[in-house]
Scaffold this motif. Structure first.
Motif, PDB file in Angstrom:
ATOM      1  N   ALA A 192      -4.206   6.655  -1.632  1.00  0.00           N
ATOM      2  CA  ALA A 192      -3.445   5.409  -1.463  1.00  0.00           C
ATOM      3  C   ALA A 192      -3.675   4.531  -2.675  1.00  0.00           C
ATOM      4  O   ALA A 192      -4.762   4.533  -3.268  1.00  0.00           O
ATOM      5  CB  ALA A 192      -3.882   4.677  -0.196  1.00  0.00           C
ATOM      6  N   THR A 193      -2.643   3.800  -3.046  1.00  0.00           N
ATOM      7  CA  THR A 193      -2.736   2.862  -4.159  1.00  0.00           C
ATOM      8  C   THR A 193      -2.146   1.525  -3.733  1.00  0.00           C
ATOM      9  O   THR A 193      -1.327   1.461  -2.804  1.00  0.00           O
ATOM     10  CB  THR A 193      -1.972   3.376  -5.398  1.00  0.00           C
ATOM     11  OG1 THR A 193      -0.636   3.714  -5.034  1.00  0.00           O
ATOM     12  CG2 THR A 193      -2.657   4.598  -5.997  1.00  0.00           C
ATOM     13  N   LEU A 194      -2.555   0.488  -4.421  1.00  0.00           N
ATOM     14  CA  LEU A 194      -2.053  -0.856  -4.178  1.00  0.00           C
ATOM     15  C   LEU A 194      -1.175  -1.216  -5.373  1.00  0.00           C
ATOM     16  O   LEU A 194      -1.635  -1.178  -6.506  1.00  0.00           O
ATOM     17  CB  LEU A 194      -3.244  -1.811  -4.063  1.00  0.00           C
ATOM     18  CG  LEU A 194      -3.030  -3.164  -3.427  1.00  0.00           C
ATOM     19  CD1 LEU A 194      -2.406  -3.041  -2.049  1.00  0.00           C
ATOM     20  CD2 LEU A 194      -4.334  -3.904  -3.331  1.00  0.00           C
ATOM     21  N   CYS A 237      -6.472  -0.795   1.855  1.00  0.00           N
ATOM     22  CA  CYS A 237      -6.273   0.321   0.927  1.00  0.00           C
ATOM     23  C   CYS A 237      -7.597   1.051   0.703  1.00  0.00           C
ATOM     24  O   CYS A 237      -7.632   2.292   0.707  1.00  0.00           O
ATOM     25  CB  CYS A 237      -5.689  -0.192  -0.386  1.00  0.00           C
ATOM     26  SG  CYS A 237      -5.198   1.115  -1.529  1.00  0.00           S
ATOM     27  N   CYS A 245      -4.232   0.042   9.562  1.00  0.00           N
ATOM     28  CA  CYS A 245      -3.099  -0.852   9.287  1.00  0.00           C
ATOM     29  C   CYS A 245      -2.548  -1.549  10.527  1.00  0.00           C
ATOM     30  O   CYS A 245      -1.701  -2.420  10.418  1.00  0.00           O
ATOM     31  CB  CYS A 245      -1.976  -0.073   8.615  1.00  0.00           C
ATOM     32  SG  CYS A 245      -2.420   0.560   6.985  1.00  0.00           S
ATOM     33  N   THR A 289      -8.482   5.052   1.525  1.00  0.00           N
ATOM     34  CA  THR A 289      -9.016   6.005   0.548  1.00  0.00           C
ATOM     35  C   THR A 289     -10.411   6.479   0.942  1.00  0.00           C
ATOM     36  O   THR A 289     -10.776   7.622   0.654  1.00  0.00           O
ATOM     37  CB  THR A 289      -9.022   5.422  -0.882  1.00  0.00           C
ATOM     38  OG1 THR A 289      -9.808   4.231  -0.914  1.00  0.00           O
ATOM     39  CG2 THR A 289      -7.605   5.120  -1.355  1.00  0.00           C
ATOM     40  N   LEU A 349      -4.488  -6.823   1.569  1.00  0.00           N
ATOM     41  CA  LEU A 349      -4.275  -5.377   1.520  1.00  0.00           C
ATOM     42  C   LEU A 349      -5.398  -4.591   0.849  1.00  0.00           C
ATOM     43  O   LEU A 349      -5.593  -3.417   1.166  1.00  0.00           O
ATOM     44  CB  LEU A 349      -2.960  -5.063   0.808  1.00  0.00           C
ATOM     45  CG  LEU A 349      -1.690  -5.571   1.488  1.00  0.00           C
ATOM     46  CD1 LEU A 349      -0.470  -5.101   0.715  1.00  0.00           C
ATOM     47  CD2 LEU A 349      -1.617  -5.138   2.933  1.00  0.00           C
ATOM     48  N   LYS A 350      -6.138  -5.198  -0.059  1.00  0.00           N
ATOM     49  CA  LYS A 350      -7.178  -4.475  -0.798  1.00  0.00           C
ATOM     50  C   LYS A 350      -8.183  -3.799   0.136  1.00  0.00           C
ATOM     51  O   LYS A 350      -8.465  -2.604  -0.016  1.00  0.00           O
ATOM     52  CB  LYS A 350      -7.869  -5.420  -1.795  1.00  0.00           C
ATOM     53  CG  LYS A 350      -9.008  -4.789  -2.566  1.00  0.00           C
ATOM     54  CD  LYS A 350      -8.538  -3.711  -3.526  1.00  0.00           C
ATOM     55  CE  LYS A 350      -9.666  -3.313  -4.460  1.00  0.00           C
ATOM     56  NZ  LYS A 350      -9.927  -1.890  -4.459  1.00  0.00           N
ATOM     57  N   VAL A 377       0.925   5.210   0.295  1.00  0.00           N
ATOM     58  CA  VAL A 377       0.149   6.376   0.702  1.00  0.00           C
ATOM     59  C   VAL A 377       0.864   7.603   0.152  1.00  0.00           C
ATOM     60  O   VAL A 377       2.082   7.735   0.270  1.00  0.00           O
ATOM     61  CB  VAL A 377      -0.008   6.463   2.234  1.00  0.00           C
ATOM     62  CG1 VAL A 377      -0.702   7.756   2.636  1.00  0.00           C
ATOM     63  CG2 VAL A 377      -0.809   5.264   2.750  1.00  0.00           C
ATOM     64  N   ILE A 432       0.867  -1.170   0.000  1.00  0.00           N
ATOM     65  CA  ILE A 432       0.000   0.000   0.000  1.00  0.00           C
ATOM     66  C   ILE A 432       0.905   1.222   0.000  1.00  0.00           C
ATOM     67  O   ILE A 432       1.740   1.383   0.897  1.00  0.00           O
ATOM     68  CB  ILE A 432      -0.919   0.045   1.231  1.00  0.00           C
ATOM     69  CG1 ILE A 432      -1.852  -1.168   1.264  1.00  0.00           C
ATOM     70  CG2 ILE A 432      -1.724   1.349   1.251  1.00  0.00           C
ATOM     71  CD1 ILE A 432      -2.684  -1.264   2.535  1.00  0.00           C
TER      72      ILE A 432
END
Length: 96
Positions: free
Chosen positions: A90-92, A80, A46, A84, A76-77, A27, A25
């Motif tokens: 945040a991106t995966l 994440c 987290c 957001t 993690l999805k 940020v 993840i």
């Protein structure tokens, strides 16, 4: 068996042919969210300690982005998405 000869046994060796990709993840820094909000989010979403979250927030601020958690896509999805949903970018991404 003939005297003086030996029988060799073939032993199987497992070879890793497929592996699960690891993700992280990321940020992203912005000019909207406060340090306190990012820290609170990293602790609640987290599972970071206060100290870990503060260090991550400082790295996000100074470097523009930071990988705050590593793991499988399935793990993690939802994290994440929760980040957001709180208005934090945040991106995966697949780990290199």
């Amino acid at each position: 068996m003939v005297p003086g000869t030996e029988t060799l046994e073939e032993t199987g060796v497992d070879v890793l042919t497929d592996f699960e990709k690891l993700f992280q993840i990321i940020v992203w820094n912005d000019e909207v969210n406060t340090f306190e909000w990012v820290i609170e989010t990293l602790v609640e979403v987290c599972g970071h300690t206060e100290e870990q979250a503060e260090q991550c927030a400082m790295l996000i601020h100074t470097k523009g982005k930071y990988a705050v958690k590593n793991g499988s896509y399935d793990d993690l999805k939802p994290l994440c998405d929760a980040i957001t949903d709180r208005g934090i970018g945040a991106t995966l991404e697949v780990m290199a």
